[in-house]
Design an enzyme around this catalytic site. Sequence first.
Site, mmCIF file in Angstrom:
data_model
loop_
_atom_site.group_PDB
_atom_site.id
_atom_site.type_symbol
_atom_site.label_atom_id
_atom_site.label_comp_id
_atom_site.label_asym_id
_atom_site.label_seq_id
_atom_site.Cartn_x
_atom_site.Cartn_y
_atom_site.Cartn_z
ATOM 1 N N GLY A 12 0.820 -1.209 0.000
ATOM 2 C CA GLY A 12 0.000 0.000 0.000
ATOM 3 C C GLY A 12 0.852 1.256 0.000
ATOM 4 N N ASP A 13 0.195 2.395 -0.270
ATOM 5 C CA ASP A 13 0.841 3.716 -0.261
ATOM 6 C C ASP A 13 1.967 3.842 -1.277
ATOM 7 O OD1 ASP A 13 -0.863 4.339 1.824
ATOM 8 O OD2 ASP A 13 0.579 3.741 3.360
ATOM 9 N N LYS A 16 -0.465 5.147 -5.749
ATOM 10 C CA LYS A 16 -1.534 4.805 -6.705
ATOM 11 C C LYS A 16 -2.361 6.039 -7.068
ATOM 12 C CE LYS A 16 -3.090 1.874 -3.697
ATOM 13 N NZ LYS A 16 -2.011 1.915 -2.697
ATOM 14 N N GLY A 17 -2.701 6.844 -6.033
ATOM 15 C CA GLY A 17 -3.532 8.031 -6.275
ATOM 16 C C GLY A 17 -2.885 8.967 -7.276
ATOM 17 N N ASN A 38 -10.141 3.036 4.483
ATOM 18 C CA ASN A 38 -8.788 2.689 4.969
ATOM 19 C C ASN A 38 -7.747 3.223 3.979
ATOM 20 O OD1 ASN A 38 -9.739 0.831 3.072
ATOM 21 N ND2 ASN A 38 -8.810 -0.957 4.036
ATOM 22 N N GLY A 40 -5.856 5.901 1.607
ATOM 23 C CA GLY A 40 -5.568 7.339 1.610
ATOM 24 C C GLY A 40 -4.746 7.601 0.368
ATOM 25 N N HIS A 41 -5.354 8.179 -0.643
ATOM 26 C CA HIS A 41 -4.683 8.386 -1.931
ATOM 27 C C HIS A 41 -4.407 9.877 -2.114
ATOM 28 C CE1 HIS A 41 -6.363 4.320 -3.601
ATOM 29 N NE2 HIS A 41 -5.648 4.187 -2.504
ATOM 30 N N THR A 42 -3.120 10.216 -2.231
ATOM 31 C CA THR A 42 -2.716 11.620 -2.240
ATOM 32 C C THR A 42 -2.465 12.118 -3.653
ATOM 33 O OG1 THR A 42 -1.555 11.071 -0.209
ATOM 34 C CG2 THR A 42 -1.110 13.248 -1.149
ATOM 35 N N GLN A 221 -5.023 -0.260 -1.213
ATOM 36 C CA GLN A 221 -4.070 -1.117 -0.488
ATOM 37 C C GLN A 221 -3.020 -1.675 -1.463
ATOM 38 O OE1 GLN A 221 -7.757 -1.841 0.425
ATOM 39 N NE2 GLN A 221 -7.290 0.037 1.475
ATOM 40 N N ARG A 302 5.531 5.164 8.650
ATOM 41 C CA ARG A 302 5.611 3.921 7.872
ATOM 42 C C ARG A 302 6.955 3.257 8.128
ATOM 43 N NH1 ARG A 302 3.574 7.206 2.718
ATOM 44 N NH2 ARG A 302 1.336 7.191 3.090
ATOM 45 N N SER A 411 8.145 8.174 -11.438
ATOM 46 C CA SER A 411 7.709 9.396 -10.757
ATOM 47 C C SER A 411 8.868 9.961 -9.944
ATOM 48 C CB SER A 411 6.512 9.048 -9.872
ATOM 49 O OG SER A 411 6.174 10.115 -9.044
ATOM 50 N N VAL A 412 9.059 11.275 -10.073
ATOM 51 C CA VAL A 412 10.226 11.919 -9.449
ATOM 52 C C VAL A 412 9.821 13.036 -8.484
ATOM 53 C CG1 VAL A 412 11.857 11.299 -11.272
ATOM 54 C CG2 VAL A 412 10.482 13.388 -11.507
ATOM 55 N N GLY A 413 8.560 13.034 -8.070
ATOM 56 C CA GLY A 413 8.068 14.036 -7.129
ATOM 57 C C GLY A 413 6.581 13.827 -6.936
#
Length: 429
Positions: A12-13, A16-17, A38, A40-42, A221, A302, A411-413
């Site tokens: 998870g984390d 994905k978002g 549960n 949390g997609h940022t 997740q 985490r 992804s770089v940021g």
Amino acid sequence: MSNVVIVGAQWGDEGKGKVVDLFTSWADVVVRYQGGANAGHTLVVGGVKTVLHLVPSGVLHPGKKCIIGNGVVVDPEALMDEIDLLRSRGLLSDPSQLVVSENAHVILPYHKRIDAGREKQKAIGTTGRGIGPCYEDKVARRGIRIRDVLKASALRDKLESRVGEANAQIQALGGDKCELQPLIEWALKLGERMRPYVGDASEVLSHEVAKGRAVLFEGAQGTLLDIDHGTYPYVTSSNTVAGNAAVGAGIGPTAIHSVIGITKAYTTRVGNGPLPTELHDSVGERLRSVGAEFGATTGRPRRCGWLDALVLRYAARVNGLSGLAMTKLDVLTGFEKILIAIAYKLPNGKTVSEFPSDPELLERAQPIYEELPGWKEPLGDQREYEELPENTRRYIERVEQLVGVDAIAVSVGAERAETIVRKNPFRHP
Ligand code: GDP
Ligand code: IMO
Ligand code: MG
């Protein structure tokens, strides 16, 4: 156009978002198919951060349809809070942009109390959002669905028979029981507020698919938290793998054409359970502080460690990954050496290169690492793959080789724009 599933390839984390938000520019429809708040997609766009728990991560794109499928467990209060927040920002002004399946199960206050009580007995490290107890009720055929909170008489009948049992469970766990009447009133009030969004999600989605619209399925997740394929019992209570996208959205598996696994450039986990590459030293600390590794839902720190190629190979197997998207490469800038676990030494003396299914062996597995040279350059401004430092590319390509799957995006940021897309996931090979 084709339909693409996005899944977490680790615990998870993974980001994905962010990836779903970015890929929505090529999609018409974004669907959540399992899990609940549960997740949390940022999403970070133009410096504005949005954390979504239930509404699909396509919602920042006006006019793109967002669907919450039957497989999601919906906390009505969390959903309405999220909708209110989005509407206050001028989003979701047309309620038909969001469709919530009438067959999705509802998380009620007693689910959260049971979840909290159970954690005191055996700590899985859940998010405390009532996810497990709600899925238990679903499987036990005593759940309350969205359609039930729209009908006062049906709701009263169902809750009357359920609340007594739930209260007995809560009290045995040392919690406070739920009163029937206020519970009914609470659920009906939220039902009325959700009504404009509720519909037959499967039907809506199948029409979109029939029209050839591009659909993005947004997993929550990660693979290692899957109820069947994860590190049981330290897992969530739904199938997080790609195969569940069809079931949880109400379409057939033939509508899915590709599966992209999201992986961080290292490993994190929040909650309890095995994590073979976990670091308890200054390297782990540095990953946590540079990577801002604190949960988007609970704020918990985490657990951090190096990338684990066994985990990713396993994720490739159980999801049928057609591509990887690797996030947070920028966090690795400045490490002299970067390690990847390529095998485990097990307590029985054996060395394995496939993720072990036996939890006792996994708990005591010692990772065997391969070392790669690091890089010093910050990556945030990079937009072309070929312009990345040579050692960054070498790292990505070694991971591709170890996993047997290509990285279609890097992804770089945290910003939407801080991404290098090497291949459009919606284009068939
Ligand atoms: P999700 O649950 O998979 O959607 O991931 P989360 O949103 O819980 O956690 C990922 C975190 O990493 C969020 O804070 C993102 O804003 C952030 N993030 C995503 N991609 C990158 C990246 O490439 N670099 C950095 N530094 N942060 C990223
Ligand atoms: P996203 O979608 C990371 C973890 C919890 C706990 C276990 C069971 O943001 O990646 P639960 O509340 O589901 O019964 O908790 O699963 N967990 C997550 N970890 N990201 C998530 O979602 C998670 N959702 C649940 O920490 O270990
Ligand atoms: Mg998250």
